[in-house]
Design a protein around this motif. Structure first.
Motif, PDB file in Angstrom:
ATOM      1  N   ALA A  90       0.815  -1.384   0.094  1.00 12.85           N
ATOM      2  CA  ALA A  90      -0.082  -0.013   0.079  1.00 12.85           C
ATOM      3  C   ALA A  90       0.910   1.418   0.106  1.00 12.85           C
ATOM      4  O   ALA A  90       0.446   2.294  -0.745  1.00 12.85           O
ATOM      5  N   LEU A  91       2.029   1.193   0.807  1.00  6.60           N
ATOM      6  CA  LEU A  91       3.031   2.508   0.828  1.00  6.60           C
ATOM      7  C   LEU A  91       3.608   2.606  -0.653  1.00  6.60           C
ATOM      8  O   LEU A  91       4.094   1.831  -1.026  1.00  6.60           O
ATOM      9  N   PRO A  92       3.552   3.901  -0.982  1.00  2.00           N
ATOM     10  CA  PRO A  92       4.157   4.072  -2.407  1.00  2.00           C
ATOM     11  C   PRO A  92       5.805   4.149  -2.195  1.00  2.00           C
ATOM     12  O   PRO A  92       6.400   3.527  -3.259  1.00  2.00           O
ATOM     13  N   HIS A  93       6.361   4.166  -1.352  1.00  2.00           N
ATOM     14  CA  HIS A  93       7.765   4.350  -1.373  1.00  2.00           C
ATOM     15  C   HIS A  93       8.206   3.459   0.131  1.00  2.00           C
ATOM     16  O   HIS A  93       8.782   4.313   1.106  1.00  2.00           O
ATOM     17  N   SER A  94       8.097   2.340   0.034  1.00  2.00           N
ATOM     18  CA  SER A  94       8.509   1.417   1.246  1.00  2.00           C
ATOM     19  C   SER A  94       9.567   0.336   1.109  1.00  2.00           C
ATOM     20  O   SER A  94       9.924  -0.247  -0.158  1.00  2.00           O
ATOM     21  N   THR A  95      10.153  -0.322   2.125  1.00  2.00           N
ATOM     22  CA  THR A  95      11.003  -1.173   2.339  1.00  2.00           C
ATOM     23  C   THR A  95      10.398  -2.376   3.428  1.00  2.00           C
ATOM     24  O   THR A  95      10.151  -1.476   4.379  1.00  2.00           O
ATOM     25  N   LEU A  96      10.251  -3.423   3.066  1.00  2.00           N
ATOM     26  CA  LEU A  96       9.898  -4.535   3.963  1.00  2.00           C
ATOM     27  C   LEU A  96      11.271  -5.205   4.482  1.00  2.00           C
ATOM     28  O   LEU A  96      11.715  -5.778   3.796  1.00  2.00           O
ATOM     29  N   ARG A  97      11.320  -5.378   5.755  1.00  2.00           N
ATOM     30  CA  ARG A  97      12.263  -6.404   6.500  1.00  2.00           C
ATOM     31  C   ARG A  97      11.489  -7.301   7.477  1.00  2.00           C
ATOM     32  O   ARG A  97      10.833  -6.818   8.334  1.00  2.00           O
ATOM     33  N   VAL A  98      11.742  -8.640   6.958  1.00  2.00           N
ATOM     34  CA  VAL A  98      11.091  -9.576   7.999  1.00  2.00           C
ATOM     35  C   VAL A  98      12.406 -10.071   8.794  1.00  2.00           C
ATOM     36  O   VAL A  98      13.431 -10.499   8.208  1.00  2.00           O
ATOM     37  N   ILE A  99      12.223 -10.135  10.084  1.00  2.00           N
ATOM     38  CA  ILE A  99      13.413 -10.298  11.024  1.00  2.00           C
ATOM     39  C   ILE A  99      13.048 -11.729  11.484  1.00  2.00           C
ATOM     40  O   ILE A  99      11.936 -12.122  12.162  1.00  2.00           O
ATOM     41  N   GLU A 100      13.968 -12.557  10.933  1.00  2.00           N
ATOM     42  CA  GLU A 100      13.780 -13.992  11.554  1.00  2.00           C
ATOM     43  C   GLU A 100      14.462 -14.208  13.093  1.00  2.00           C
ATOM     44  O   GLU A 100      15.070 -13.309  13.379  1.00  2.00           O
ATOM     45  N   GLY A 101      13.661 -15.455  13.433  1.00  2.00           N
ATOM     46  CA  GLY A 101      13.948 -15.503  14.913  1.00  2.00           C
ATOM     47  C   GLY A 101      13.361 -14.417  16.061  1.00  2.00           C
ATOM     48  O   GLY A 101      13.842 -14.239  17.015  1.00  2.00           O
ATOM     49  N   ALA A 102      12.093 -13.818  15.534  1.00  2.00           N
ATOM     50  CA  ALA A 102      11.485 -12.776  16.348  1.00  2.00           C
ATOM     51  C   ALA A 102      10.071 -12.968  16.264  1.00  2.00           C
ATOM     52  O   ALA A 102       9.583 -13.394  15.266  1.00  2.00           O
ATOM     53  N   ALA A 103       9.242 -12.592  17.205  1.00  2.00           N
ATOM     54  CA  ALA A 103       7.977 -12.592  17.331  1.00  2.00           C
ATOM     55  C   ALA A 103       7.464 -11.038  17.054  1.00  2.00           C
ATOM     56  O   ALA A 103       7.771 -10.309  16.302  1.00  2.00           O
ATOM     57  N   HIS A 104       6.599 -10.555  18.151  1.00  2.00           N
ATOM     58  CA  HIS A 104       6.056  -9.324  18.030  1.00  2.00           C
ATOM     59  C   HIS A 104       6.960  -8.197  18.686  1.00  2.00           C
ATOM     60  O   HIS A 104       6.392  -6.897  18.400  1.00  2.00           O
ATOM     61  N   MET A 105       8.140  -8.270  19.119  1.00  2.00           N
ATOM     62  CA  MET A 105       9.065  -7.242  19.567  1.00  2.00           C
ATOM     63  C   MET A 105      10.441  -7.405  19.007  1.00  2.00           C
ATOM     64  O   MET A 105      11.435  -7.626  19.540  1.00  2.00           O
ATOM     65  N   PRO A 106      10.840  -7.429  17.583  1.00  2.00           N
ATOM     66  CA  PRO A 106      11.999  -7.839  16.954  1.00  2.00           C
ATOM     67  C   PRO A 106      13.130  -6.886  17.496  1.00  2.00           C
ATOM     68  O   PRO A 106      14.229  -6.979  17.661  1.00  2.00           O
ATOM     69  N   ASN A 107      12.740  -5.548  17.846  1.00  2.00           N
ATOM     70  CA  ASN A 107      13.835  -4.431  18.147  1.00  2.00           C
ATOM     71  C   ASN A 107      14.620  -5.254  19.571  1.00  2.00           C
ATOM     72  O   ASN A 107      15.644  -4.629  19.851  1.00  2.00           O
ATOM     73  N   LEU A 108      13.777  -5.935  20.354  1.00  2.00           N
ATOM     74  CA  LEU A 108      14.329  -6.747  21.693  1.00  2.00           C
ATOM     75  C   LEU A 108      14.866  -7.916  21.287  1.00  2.00           C
ATOM     76  O   LEU A 108      15.793  -8.416  22.016  1.00  2.00           O
ATOM     77  N   GLU A 109      14.060  -8.629  20.482  1.00  2.00           N
ATOM     78  CA  GLU A 109      14.586  -9.955  20.440  1.00  2.00           C
ATOM     79  C   GLU A 109      15.853 -10.364  19.415  1.00  2.00           C
ATOM     80  O   GLU A 109      16.605 -11.066  19.507  1.00  2.00           O
ATOM     81  N   ARG A 110      15.880  -9.444  18.347  1.00  2.00           N
ATOM     82  CA  ARG A 110      16.811  -9.466  17.538  1.00  2.00           C
ATOM     83  C   ARG A 110      17.296  -8.008  17.264  1.00  2.00           C
ATOM     84  O   ARG A 110      17.209  -7.455  16.099  1.00  2.00           O
ATOM     85  N   PRO A 111      18.070  -7.567  18.078  1.00  2.00           N
ATOM     86  CA  PRO A 111      18.308  -6.081  18.132  1.00  2.00           C
ATOM     87  C   PRO A 111      19.290  -5.615  16.901  1.00  2.00           C
ATOM     88  O   PRO A 111      19.183  -4.574  16.229  1.00  2.00           O
ATOM     89  N   GLU A 112      20.078  -6.602  16.586  1.00  2.00           N
ATOM     90  CA  GLU A 112      21.179  -6.391  15.802  1.00  2.00           C
ATOM     91  C   GLU A 112      20.639  -6.134  14.410  1.00  2.00           C
ATOM     92  O   GLU A 112      20.862  -5.240  13.585  1.00  2.00           O
ATOM     93  N   GLU A 113      19.609  -7.296  13.965  1.00  2.00           N
ATOM     94  CA  GLU A 113      19.101  -7.080  12.642  1.00  2.00           C
ATOM     95  C   GLU A 113      18.047  -5.969  12.566  1.00  2.00           C
ATOM     96  O   GLU A 113      18.020  -5.347  11.479  1.00  2.00           O
ATOM     97  N   PHE A 114      17.326  -5.788  13.507  1.00  2.00           N
ATOM     98  CA  PHE A 114      16.435  -4.595  13.622  1.00  2.00           C
ATOM     99  C   PHE A 114      17.333  -3.120  13.454  1.00  2.00           C
ATOM    100  O   PHE A 114      16.817  -2.421  12.780  1.00  2.00           O
ATOM    101  N   ASP A 115      18.224  -2.987  14.181  1.00  2.00           N
ATOM    102  CA  ASP A 115      19.029  -1.997  13.992  1.00  2.00           C
ATOM    103  C   ASP A 115      19.635  -1.662  12.710  1.00  2.00           C
ATOM    104  O   ASP A 115      19.888  -0.612  12.047  1.00  2.00           O
TER     105      ASP A 115
END
Length: 270
Positions: A222-247
């Motif tokens: 839906a977003l005209p200018h977007s990037t999608l990142r799926v973080i493996e090894g994480a559920a609802h809080m990837p910034n805490l569960e996989r901080p390296e990949e999120f960051d």
């Protein structure tokens, strides 16, 4: 004038675009501790406690997403943060969408993590109302125990689980209930997303059951200018569960915004 919200304001104004981070329910600004530390080295980073959460005042009753957005706008006015990248997770992502609807001219980029734009269903409204009643009646601990391994994956580290559980149990039930009642009445943001003119980063944990990958893919389309990142090894809080990949994903996006480059429509899925 003293700001209404408690907040953390790290880093100094620089040529880099400031970053504003909005937590989800039922958490507080400490969910962004890693990102505050990482990204404040190069830019100003602001993370508030929403009303009813953390150290911010508790306002019982009903807190609509528009109320949260107005609080954030007032805080950023007080802090003289004029333009910024605005990011949020889960309910925080929906508040980010509401903020974009209210003051799009101030937003240089959007980060939408583990969230979804649709209005609540009638069944969902009933469920949220019943949960609000339960939290007021019983407090937060039973709920926190039940949902912990949906908020983060069952295989998440003990340290991450303890942090998430601590945030949930520390949340005032009155604040959480008011947010649940307000969130039940949220508008549908799907059409808004098609009119977003700034770059957007959509992030989701691969094992998120609250807002699954399919929801993130729909926002990305839906977003005209977007990037999608799926973080493996994480559920609802990837910034805490996989901080390296999120960051890593967030750093690349911020570099893009700082450079004032706009991705081609429907950019890559990473």
């Amino acid at each position: 004038m003293t700001p209404f919200l408690a907040y953390e304001d790290r880093g100094a104004d620089s040529a880099s675009v400031p970053l504003v981070l909005v937590h989800g329910h039922p958490f507080d600004r400490t969910m962004w501790a890693r990102q505050l530390e990482t990204f404040s080295a190069a830019r100003r980073v602001v993370a508030p406690d929403l009303r009813g959460y953390g150290a911010s005042p508790v306002v019982p009753g009903v807190t609509p997403l528009s109320g949260f957005a107005a609080d954030i706008e007032a805080l950023l006015d007080e802090l003289k943060v004029e333009t910024f990248v605005l990011g949020g997770l889960s309910m925080g992502g929906q508040i980010v969408m509401e903020c974009y609807a209210r003051f799009p001219e101030r937003v240089r980029g959007l980060v939408l993590a583990d969230t979804f734009p649709a209005a609540e269903t009638e069944e969902g409204k009933r469920v949220r109302g019943a949960m609000a009643d339960r939290l007021l009646r019983e407090g937060m601990r039973g709920y926190a125990d039940e949902v912990l391994e949906k908020m983060v994956a069952p295989y998440a580290s003990a340290e991450v689980k303890a942090h998430v559980h601590r945030m949930m149990t520390a949340t005032p039930p009155e604040g959480a209930a008011a947010a649940l009642r307000g969130r039940a009445e949220r508008p549908d943001y799907r059409e808004l997303l098609t009119r977003v003119t700034v770059p957007a980063l959509v992030v989701v944990g691969a094992d998120d059951t609250y807002t699954p990958v399919a929801d993130a893919e729909a926002m990305h389309r839906a977003l005209p200018h977007s990037t999608l990142r799926v973080i493996e090894g994480a559920a609802h809080m990837p910034n805490l569960e996989r901080p390296e990949e999120f960051d890593e994903a967030l750093a690349a996006f911020l570099e893009q915004v700082d450079g004032s480059t706009q991705p081609s429509p429907h950019g890559p899925r990473l």
